[in-house]
Scaffold this motif. Structure first.
Motif, PDB file in Angstrom:
ATOM      1  N   ILE A  13       0.848  -1.204   0.000  1.00  0.00           N
ATOM      2  CA  ILE A  13       0.000   0.000   0.000  1.00  0.00           C
ATOM      3  C   ILE A  13       0.877   1.246   0.000  1.00  0.00           C
ATOM      4  CG2 ILE A  13      -1.671   1.313   1.383  1.00  0.00           C
ATOM      5  CD1 ILE A  13      -2.727  -1.451   2.384  1.00  0.00           C
ATOM      6  N   LYS A  14       1.883   1.213   0.940  1.00  0.00           N
ATOM      7  CA  LYS A  14       2.707   2.403   1.144  1.00  0.00           C
ATOM      8  C   LYS A  14       3.511   2.762  -0.113  1.00  0.00           C
ATOM      9  CE  LYS A  14       6.097   2.030   4.207  1.00  0.00           C
ATOM     10  NZ  LYS A  14       6.883   2.012   5.446  1.00  0.00           N
ATOM     11  N   TYR A  15       4.033   1.713  -0.786  1.00  0.00           N
ATOM     12  CA  TYR A  15       4.889   1.990  -1.943  1.00  0.00           C
ATOM     13  C   TYR A  15       4.118   2.002  -3.259  1.00  0.00           C
ATOM     14  CZ  TYR A  15       8.564   1.661   1.470  1.00  0.00           C
ATOM     15  OH  TYR A  15       9.344   1.897   2.568  1.00  0.00           O
TER      16      TYR A  15
ATOM     17  N   ILE B 102       5.921   1.559  -6.975  1.00  0.00           N
ATOM     18  CA  ILE B 102       7.162   2.182  -7.493  1.00  0.00           C
ATOM     19  C   ILE B 102       8.258   1.149  -7.757  1.00  0.00           C
ATOM     20  CG2 ILE B 102       6.686   4.377  -6.323  1.00  0.00           C
ATOM     21  CD1 ILE B 102       8.842   3.586  -4.240  1.00  0.00           C
ATOM     22  N   GLY B 103       8.119  -0.061  -7.213  1.00  0.00           N
ATOM     23  CA  GLY B 103       9.111  -1.114  -7.435  1.00  0.00           C
ATOM     24  C   GLY B 103      10.425  -0.818  -6.735  1.00  0.00           C
ATOM     25  N   ILE B 104      11.352  -1.768  -6.884  1.00  0.00           N
ATOM     26  CA  ILE B 104      12.662  -1.618  -6.218  1.00  0.00           C
ATOM     27  C   ILE B 104      13.738  -1.630  -7.312  1.00  0.00           C
ATOM     28  CG2 ILE B 104      14.291  -2.720  -4.605  1.00  0.00           C
ATOM     29  CD1 ILE B 104      11.742  -4.019  -3.308  1.00  0.00           C
TER      30      ILE B 104
ATOM     31  N   SER C 224       7.976   7.495   4.192  1.00  0.00           N
ATOM     32  CA  SER C 224       8.722   7.264   5.434  1.00  0.00           C
ATOM     33  C   SER C 224       8.824   5.777   5.737  1.00  0.00           C
ATOM     34  CB  SER C 224       8.046   7.981   6.599  1.00  0.00           C
ATOM     35  OG  SER C 224       6.769   7.417   6.807  1.00  0.00           O
ATOM     36  N   GLY C 225       9.860   5.398   6.467  1.00  0.00           N
ATOM     37  CA  GLY C 225      10.064   3.991   6.817  1.00  0.00           C
ATOM     38  C   GLY C 225      11.355   3.839   7.594  1.00  0.00           C
ATOM     39  N   THR C 226      11.564   2.679   8.176  1.00  0.00           N
ATOM     40  CA  THR C 226      12.764   2.454   8.985  1.00  0.00           C
ATOM     41  C   THR C 226      13.764   1.543   8.298  1.00  0.00           C
ATOM     42  OG1 THR C 226      11.725   0.527   9.992  1.00  0.00           O
ATOM     43  CG2 THR C 226      11.437   2.640  11.117  1.00  0.00           C
ATOM     44  N   GLY C 227      13.296   0.742   7.330  1.00  0.00           N
ATOM     45  CA  GLY C 227      14.189  -0.223   6.690  1.00  0.00           C
ATOM     46  C   GLY C 227      14.456  -1.428   7.572  1.00  0.00           C
ATOM     47  N   LEU C 228      13.558  -1.667   8.540  1.00  0.00           N
ATOM     48  CA  LEU C 228      13.755  -2.821   9.425  1.00  0.00           C
ATOM     49  C   LEU C 228      12.728  -3.923   9.152  1.00  0.00           C
ATOM     50  CD1 LEU C 228      14.455  -1.062  12.830  1.00  0.00           C
ATOM     51  CD2 LEU C 228      16.055  -2.435  11.485  1.00  0.00           C
ATOM     52  N   GLY C 229      11.572  -3.538   8.562  1.00  0.00           N
ATOM     53  CA  GLY C 229      10.454  -4.474   8.403  1.00  0.00           C
ATOM     54  C   GLY C 229      10.843  -5.737   7.640  1.00  0.00           C
ATOM     55  N   LEU C 230      11.430  -5.589   6.450  1.00  0.00           N
ATOM     56  CA  LEU C 230      11.733  -6.772   5.622  1.00  0.00           C
ATOM     57  C   LEU C 230      12.764  -7.665   6.301  1.00  0.00           C
ATOM     58  CD1 LEU C 230      11.800  -5.517   1.905  1.00  0.00           C
ATOM     59  CD2 LEU C 230      10.037  -6.834   3.090  1.00  0.00           C
ATOM     60  N   TYR C 231      13.721  -7.021   6.985  1.00  0.00           N
ATOM     61  CA  TYR C 231      14.744  -7.805   7.699  1.00  0.00           C
ATOM     62  C   TYR C 231      14.058  -8.711   8.725  1.00  0.00           C
ATOM     63  CZ  TYR C 231      18.251  -8.918  11.212  1.00  0.00           C
ATOM     64  OH  TYR C 231      19.033  -9.579  12.107  1.00  0.00           O
ATOM     65  N   ILE C 232      13.149  -8.102   9.519  1.00  0.00           N
ATOM     66  CA  ILE C 232      12.453  -8.879  10.564  1.00  0.00           C
ATOM     67  C   ILE C 232      11.567  -9.953   9.925  1.00  0.00           C
ATOM     68  CG2 ILE C 232      10.767  -8.704  12.451  1.00  0.00           C
ATOM     69  CD1 ILE C 232      11.857  -5.811  12.894  1.00  0.00           C
TER      70      ILE C 232
ATOM     71  N   GLY D  63       6.199  -2.276 -10.255  1.00  0.00           N
ATOM     72  CA  GLY D  63       5.569  -2.967  -9.130  1.00  0.00           C
ATOM     73  C   GLY D  63       6.426  -4.089  -8.573  1.00  0.00           C
ATOM     74  N   SER D  64       5.957  -4.638  -7.459  1.00  0.00           N
ATOM     75  CA  SER D  64       6.712  -5.692  -6.779  1.00  0.00           C
ATOM     76  C   SER D  64       5.766  -6.812  -6.398  1.00  0.00           C
ATOM     77  CB  SER D  64       7.333  -5.164  -5.479  1.00  0.00           C
ATOM     78  OG  SER D  64       7.976  -3.930  -5.711  1.00  0.00           O
ATOM     79  N   THR D  65       6.359  -8.017  -6.304  1.00  0.00           N
ATOM     80  CA  THR D  65       5.606  -9.148  -5.749  1.00  0.00           C
ATOM     81  C   THR D  65       6.506  -9.810  -4.709  1.00  0.00           C
ATOM     82  OG1 THR D  65       4.577  -9.486  -7.883  1.00  0.00           O
ATOM     83  CG2 THR D  65       4.335 -11.263  -6.272  1.00  0.00           C
TER      84      THR D  65
HETATM   85  P1  ADP Z   1      10.385   0.377   5.403  1.00  0.00           P
HETATM   86  O1  ADP Z   1       9.209   0.180   4.570  1.00  0.00           O
HETATM   87  O2  ADP Z   1      10.016   0.708   6.847  1.00  0.00           O
HETATM   88  O3  ADP Z   1      11.356   1.338   4.847  1.00  0.00           O
HETATM   89  P2  ADP Z   1      11.013  -2.363   4.957  1.00  0.00           P
HETATM   90  O4  ADP Z   1      12.096  -3.172   5.534  1.00  0.00           O
HETATM   91  O5  ADP Z   1       9.661  -2.900   5.086  1.00  0.00           O
HETATM   92  O6  ADP Z   1      11.193  -0.907   5.538  1.00  0.00           O
HETATM   93  O7  ADP Z   1      11.364  -2.177   3.457  1.00  0.00           O
HETATM   94  C1  ADP Z   1      12.668  -1.899   3.088  1.00  0.00           C
HETATM   95  C2  ADP Z   1      12.686  -1.133   1.796  1.00  0.00           C
HETATM   96  O8  ADP Z   1      12.263  -1.967   0.766  1.00  0.00           O
HETATM   97  C3  ADP Z   1      11.737   0.009   1.732  1.00  0.00           C
HETATM   98  O9  ADP Z   1      12.274   1.169   2.302  1.00  0.00           O
HETATM   99  C4  ADP Z   1      11.500   0.148   0.262  1.00  0.00           C
HETATM  100  O10 ADP Z   1      12.542   0.895  -0.293  1.00  0.00           O
HETATM  101  C5  ADP Z   1      11.556  -1.241  -0.210  1.00  0.00           C
HETATM  102  N1  ADP Z   1      10.255  -1.859  -0.340  1.00  0.00           N
HETATM  103  C6  ADP Z   1       9.680  -2.761   0.487  1.00  0.00           C
HETATM  104  N2  ADP Z   1       8.490  -3.166   0.010  1.00  0.00           N
HETATM  105  C7  ADP Z   1       8.304  -2.502  -1.166  1.00  0.00           C
HETATM  106  C8  ADP Z   1       7.267  -2.480  -2.150  1.00  0.00           C
HETATM  107  N3  ADP Z   1       6.171  -3.237  -2.028  1.00  0.00           N
HETATM  108  N4  ADP Z   1       7.437  -1.694  -3.217  1.00  0.00           N
HETATM  109  C9  ADP Z   1       8.550  -0.936  -3.359  1.00  0.00           C
HETATM  110  N5  ADP Z   1       9.542  -0.881  -2.449  1.00  0.00           N
HETATM  111  C10 ADP Z   1       9.428  -1.661  -1.363  1.00  0.00           C
END
Ligand code: ADP
Length: 742
Positions: A635-637, A666-668, A692-700, A721-723
């Motif tokens: 949702i956020k991205y 927006i994809g990565i 905004s974000g912390t960059g910790l979510g995916l790691y956890i 986009g991303s999957t």
């Molecule tokens: P956060 O979202 O708090 O920054 P996450 O660890 O969840 O931290 O995500 C790390 C990074 O991965 C994000 O900052 C973003 O750059 C990228 N990211 C994660 N999910 C998506 C997504 N669905 N689409 C685009 N970028 C994403």
């Protein structure tokens, strides 16, 4: 009757050239110019070649001058012979001719104009297998196969109408028939003859069986020789024969092509001067070897007609005659110029490679990090630097598979927290087996002595190499074309780990300490907003309400951050424990989706699944946390809004449940794919969009999923986009009467 002796040519002049003409008539006059009496000349014996060393001359009416004539000069005799060919039939008497007929090696048969046999010699009996008595008074056609008899009668009758001396059936394959019915090839010559004054014909019949067989064999031999000659010409090799003094006697097409001289040009030339042969040692040595051993093999350098050099692999053999005298040398020369040049070039390349590898080894040895090269699916060692040995605490032998090396030295590899790690997850094996580039993977090496070393491992797959050579145990090692080769680097992160540990401790304490005041802050802000909304206390001015809302939002973020920080420190310290229970994940996903749908109006969240129930053995709170983070990110991205699709499926064979969360956001950026699961890692485009974000979510999330025995990965294209994909293990046995919490 006269016995004529003397040189063979003399009898030839009497036309006693072959047995087909054993009986002829000659005439001459006493002065040597005019014709006189008739004489029969028949050979006493003959050879296959038709030579007649001795012969009888017989005149029915004796003439005193015949004896002289028999000794006459060759020239005159020749003249008379030609005259004799056109003479009248010979006249003989039946009383005394038989003994002479028997002398003939051919079967002689005399027939009368009715075709009745009136006289046969002994040889006729032998050839046809009839007794003389069985033949006399019989039709001549008895001696022919049935199928030819009618035709023969016609021919015979025609012959009697104009009798003359001639061989029979010129160009035809004449056939005789024996008493036993067998047929055999014959040659026949016919002569008219006056027997007791009546016209008869004498036929000389020769059994040609042996001769035909010999002819056939001879033809076969000739054919074989022709084929062998063709074969020799077909060869690409130069094949030549030289005589004992080295003169060329035979020179095939291969030799013409290799050296440039035609067979006519080469014939008779001395080979080593024609080809300017350069011998390994000397001509004399080769010659001596041939003389003693009968053969010689080696490399020679020749000069072609155009002056260019050619290196040949030469095989030579000395052929001797029955007395042991050398008669020829057979020589086969194969052009190996190109092969030699390639070998030389390869040697140069090899030397260069060895030098380069030695230099590379020096460079690698100077590096403080452990570096090694492995190949093949079982990661066999190609090359390692000195630091690698101190990282492992043991010497890895070249060509030894990785797992064998670890096992034989009691080395263990675990994850960063010391939990067992399946070999398929070792960075090195992931690179050589899956072709993955693994960056910054944390591994812990438990060494033979019991000490542990935390390392960051980078494994990069190198483009396939055809050949590796160098200071390895085998100086030249051939690799199967498609074996993956990986470069692996171990970075000792002990110091970093210690600093990290301190930092985590510190962060943990701070986060912990922040929790209580933050909870109070958030609680009071909420209370102020809710109570005022209910009309308790003084109404708030608009700016006051906005300020309170900002405080509430900021504290929510801070609470999330502290929760995440605490999770990170728990994960790092191995203090995060899962409360697992079998649970149906389908309603769990649907509940998270429903909650998150309430946070947005611009996104349409959709769950797709064909399964109503999928039981997984999980910590529901933690998996909810993972799903919330992944769907929240989707949702956020996707700041422009759009669909977010959550798919649930079952991988029954692997006993897994899978989720995917797909967005059109927006994809990565591709360059940041490898780092995105790192702590505090955020993609550039996320920051550029001001999200905004912390960059910790995916790691956890990854840590949590992996601790469940599952996997988390993603596919993403910037601006498309991303999957994100998650798999979790299903409960192993079907639990029929299990109560499904939802
Ligand atoms: P956060 O979202 O708090 O920054 P996450 O660890 O969840 O931290 O995500 C790390 C990074 O991965 C994000 O900052 C973003 O750059 C990228 N990211 C994660 N999910 C998506 C997504 N669905 N689409 C685009 N970028 C994403």
């Amino acid at each position: 009757m006269y016995l004529i002796t003397g040189k063979q040519e003399a009898y030839q002049n009497f036309s006693v050239k072959s047995q087909a003409e054993t009986i002829i008539s000659i005439r001459w006059s006493s002065d040597g110019s005019s014709l006189a009496k008739a004489v029969e000349i028949s050979p006493l014996y003959s050879t296959a070649s038709g030579n007649v060393p001795r012969a009888f001359a017989h005149a029915p009416q004796e003439e005193s001058h015949i004896k002289e004539r028999a000794m006459m000069s060759d020239a005159r005799a020749s003249k008379h012979t030609s005259a004799a060919a056109s003479s009248a039939p010979l006249s003989i008497s039946s009383t005394n001719v038989l003994p002479f007929l028997d002398i003939s090696p051919d079967a002689l048969v005399i027939v009368n104009p009715a075709g009745t046999i009136v006289m046969v010699n002994r040889q006729t009996e032998a050839v046809f297998g009839y007794a003389r008595t069985e033949l006399l008074e019989q039709q001549l056609e008895l001696l022919l196969p049935q199928r030819l008899r009618a035709v023969h009668i016609a021919h015979r009758e025609q012959y009697f109408s104009s009798p003359h001396t001639r061989p029979m059936g010129i160009g035809l394959k004449l056939v005789g028939r024996r008493k036993d019915g067998t047929e055999f090839p014959v040659e026949i010559s016919l002569n008219p003859l006056l027997l007791d004054g009546a016209l008869h014909v004498i036929g000389a019949i020769r059994d040609m069986t042996a001769q035909r067989i010999a002819e056939h064999e001879h033809l076969q031999q000739l054919e074989q020789i022709r084929l062998q000659a063709e074969l020799i010409n077909l060869a690409h090799d130069a094949i030549l024969v030289r005589d004992p003094v080295s003169r060329v006697t035979s020179w095939n097409r291969g030799a013409e092509e290799l050296y440039g001289w035609t067979v006519q040009e080469a014939q008779g030339r001395i080979t080593h001067s024609l080809l300017k042969t350069r011998f390994p040692s000397s001509y004399a040595d080769v010659d001596e070897h041939l003389e003693h051993e009968g053969q010689w093999e080696g490399e020679l350098t020749h000069t072609r007609r155009d002056g260019s050099s050619v290196i040949v692999e030469s095989r030579q053999m000395l052929v001797r005659d029955e007395e042991g005298q050398p008669i020829a040398i057979l020589e086969i020369n194969r052009d190996i110029t190109e092969r030699r040049h390639l070998e030389q070039a390869e040697q140069v390349v090899h030397a260069e490679t060895v030098a380069r590898l030695a230099f590379l080894q020096q460079v690698l040895d100077a590096l403080p990090s452990g570096v090694y090269l492995v190949y093949g699916p079982d990661a066999r060692l190609l090359l390692a630097n000195r630091a690698a040995a101190s990282v492992w605490g043991a010497e890895w032998q070249a060509d030894q598979p990785m797992l064998e090396f670890l096992k034989s030295n009691g080395i263990e590899i675990t994850d960063a927290q010391g939990s067992p790690f399946p070999p398929s997850k070792f960075a090195t094996l992931r690179a050589v087996q899956g072709g993955e580039t693994v960056l910054q993977q944390q591994e812990l090496i438990r060494r033979p002595g019991g000490s542990s070393l935390p390392v960051l491992v980078n494994a990069v797959v190198l483009p396939a190499q055809r050949r590796w050579s160098g200071p390895l145990p085998e100086t030249e090692q051939q690799l199967p074309a498609r074996e993956a080769v990986a470069l692996v680097m171990h970075q000792d992160v002990t110091a970093l780990k210690e600093a990290e540990y301190l930092k985590d401790e510190f962060v943990g304490i701070v986060a912990h300490e922040l929790r209580t005041p933050l909870a109070a802050l958030k609680g009071f802000a909420d209370m102020l907003l809710v109570q005022t909304a209910r009309g308790r206390g003084l109404p708030l001015a608009e700016w006051q309400r906005e300020a309170l809302e900002e405080i509430e939002l900021a504290t929510t973020r801070l609470v999330k951050l502290t929760e995440e920080l605490l999770d990170v420190t728990r994960l790092q310290a191995g203090r995060l424990h899962l409360q697992r229970t079998p649970i149906n994940v389908v309603p769990l996903v649907q509940r998270v989706v429903m909650l998150l749908q309430q946070t947005t109006t611009r996104h349409r969240l959709e769950v797709r699944t064909t399964q109503p129930e999928l039981l997984a053995d999980i910590d529901p709170g933690r998996i909810e946390q993972v799903l919330t983070n992944l769907i929240g990110n989707a949702i956020k991205y996707s700041p422009q809004g759009g669909p977010v699709t959550i798919t649930i499926w079952e991988e029954s064979a692997a006993r897994l449940v899978g989720f995917s969360v797909q967005d059109r956001g927006i994809g990565i950026p591709r360059r940041q794919h490898a780092q995105i699961f790192g702590r505090f890692m955020r993609a550039d485009n996320a920051q550029a969009w001001g999200i905004s974000g912390t960059g910790l979510g995916l790691y956890i999330c990854r840590e949590l999923v992996e601790r469940h025995g599952g996997q988390l990965w993603f596919e993403s294209e910037e601006d498309a986009g991303s999957t994100f994909f998650v798999t979790l293990p299903l409960v192993s046995a079907p639990q029929g009467d299990h109560e499904v919490p939802s």
